[in-house]
Design a protein around this motif. Structure first.
Motif, PDB file in Angstrom:
ATOM      1  N   SER A  95       0.873  -1.041  -0.739  1.00 30.88           N
ATOM      2  CA  SER A  95      -0.385   0.011   0.337  1.00 30.88           C
ATOM      3  C   SER A  95       0.463   1.636  -0.021  1.00 30.88           C
ATOM      4  O   SER A  95       2.068   1.172   0.182  1.00 30.88           O
ATOM      5  CB  SER A  95      -0.951   0.048   1.404  1.00 30.88           C
ATOM      6  N   ASP A  96       0.445   2.512  -0.199  1.00 31.34           N
ATOM      7  CA  ASP A  96       0.739   3.430  -0.646  1.00 31.34           C
ATOM      8  C   ASP A  96       1.074   3.961   0.916  1.00 31.34           C
ATOM      9  O   ASP A  96       2.310   4.259   1.293  1.00 31.34           O
ATOM     10  CB  ASP A  96      -0.229   4.940  -0.624  1.00 31.34           C
ATOM     11  N   GLU A  97       0.442   3.626   2.185  1.00 28.72           N
ATOM     12  CA  GLU A  97       0.854   3.539   3.487  1.00 28.72           C
ATOM     13  C   GLU A  97       1.932   3.056   4.031  1.00 28.72           C
ATOM     14  O   GLU A  97       2.849   3.894   4.429  1.00 28.72           O
ATOM     15  CB  GLU A  97      -0.099   3.577   3.921  1.00 28.72           C
ATOM     16  N   LYS A  98       1.787   2.315   3.258  1.00 29.74           N
ATOM     17  CA  LYS A  98       3.144   1.036   3.993  1.00 29.74           C
ATOM     18  C   LYS A  98       4.840   2.316   3.248  1.00 29.74           C
ATOM     19  O   LYS A  98       5.493   2.073   4.302  1.00 29.74           O
ATOM     20  CB  LYS A  98       2.666  -0.422   4.203  1.00 29.74           C
ATOM     21  N   MET A  99       4.596   2.056   2.419  1.00 30.20           N
ATOM     22  CA  MET A  99       5.430   2.401   0.922  1.00 30.20           C
ATOM     23  C   MET A  99       6.179   3.748   1.945  1.00 30.20           C
ATOM     24  O   MET A  99       7.691   4.049   2.104  1.00 30.20           O
ATOM     25  CB  MET A  99       5.316   3.298  -0.478  1.00 30.20           C
ATOM     26  N   GLU A 100       5.538   5.172   1.872  1.00 31.18           N
ATOM     27  CA  GLU A 100       5.345   5.983   2.374  1.00 31.18           C
ATOM     28  C   GLU A 100       6.692   5.773   4.044  1.00 31.18           C
ATOM     29  O   GLU A 100       6.911   6.486   5.073  1.00 31.18           O
ATOM     30  CB  GLU A 100       4.389   6.705   2.816  1.00 31.18           C
ATOM     31  N   LYS A 101       5.547   4.940   4.777  1.00 28.89           N
ATOM     32  CA  LYS A 101       6.367   4.785   6.151  1.00 28.89           C
ATOM     33  C   LYS A 101       7.620   3.759   6.243  1.00 28.89           C
ATOM     34  O   LYS A 101       8.372   4.259   7.030  1.00 28.89           O
ATOM     35  CB  LYS A 101       5.518   3.947   7.365  1.00 28.89           C
ATOM     36  N   LEU A 102       8.072   3.708   5.677  1.00 29.98           N
ATOM     37  CA  LEU A 102       9.176   2.567   5.003  1.00 29.98           C
ATOM     38  C   LEU A 102      10.181   3.696   4.532  1.00 29.98           C
ATOM     39  O   LEU A 102      11.255   3.605   5.251  1.00 29.98           O
ATOM     40  CB  LEU A 102       9.555   1.504   4.361  1.00 29.98           C
TER      41      LEU A 102
END
Length: 239
Positions: A95-102
């Protein structure tokens, strides 16, 4: 000479060991964490004096929270980026959220923090920056594509910034662990773990303190002529 060291990710397995070793050597530690306050508080047992450890609660996924921390941050002599998490699965399903968090936790927000403290580090003798990267930042791993990407970004950053800051006598290096006994690998089944161990020439996972020893070395004057280097600590895996 005792130093003030900012450790990002101080409540993680490797970050905790880095903090404990620094405290036992008499250094002051600014221990960044997000939710694991109890773990950070337990570091006080290693401090010689109560003011040796300075807990710093910061959510690296919240830019305003990072800005607040930057505006109030005590100037460090050295910085260790040991925080992070990983994500497993097909790249097309992340997800975009997981990509941003990493991106935020492993690279973007630590880079913003470093940008704010580097001017002050130029005035400090023996200033040093160490990133805890990963073997996957060097070789890449399927099913951990974005994790590999942000770890690779750390390595490129270290090599470039090391060149830029060398004239100011600020050293920038990275430690690149292989498989390590931390929460990040705790979910592996015994079968998966044995299969990985069979691939590692040393025949076992590393321990957090072994990675921390490498970080402490790169922070110390014993590595005074090492800059822009990636030190692999992986039991001979992927060498």
């Amino acid at each position: 000479m005792d130093k003030t060291v900012l450790v990002l990710g101080s409540s993680g397995g490797i970050g905790y060991e880095v903090c404990s070793k620094l405290l036992q050597s008499g250094h002051t530690v600014i221990a960044q964490f997000h939710t694991n306050e109890e773990i950070v508080n337990s570091l006080k047992r290693y401090a010689r004096q109560s003011d040796q450890i300075i807990p710093l609660r910061v959510n690296l996924n919240d830019e305003k929270d990072v800005d607040r921390a930057i505006s109030n941050l005590i100037q460090p002599d050295a910085v260790v980026q040991a925080g992070g998490h990983h994500d497993e699965g097909l790249f097309e399903e992340i997800s975009d959220e997981k990509m941003e968090k990493l991106w935020n936790v492993h690279f973007y927000q630590p880079a913003r923090i470093l940008r704010s403290v580097i001017p002050g580090m130029r005035q400090r003798e023996g200033a040093s920056i160490v990133f805890v990267s990963s073997v996957w930042g060097e070789t890449g791993a399927s099913y951990e594509v974005m994790y590999s990407a942000v770890k690779g970004a750390q390595i490129s950053f270290v090599k470039a910034l090391g060149k830029e800051l060398a004239p100011n006598r600020i050293r920038v290096n990275a430690v690149s662990p292989g498989a390590v006994e931390t929460q990040m690998t705790a979910h592996y089944s015994p079968e998966v773990k044995r299969a990985i161990e069979d691939e590692i020439p040393a025949g076992r996972f590393g321990h957090p303190y072994e990675i921390a020893d490498a970080v402490i070395f790169l922070l110390s004057e014993q590595s005074s002529y090492i800059n822009g280097h990636v030190l692999s600590v992986n039991g001979g895996w992927y060498n």
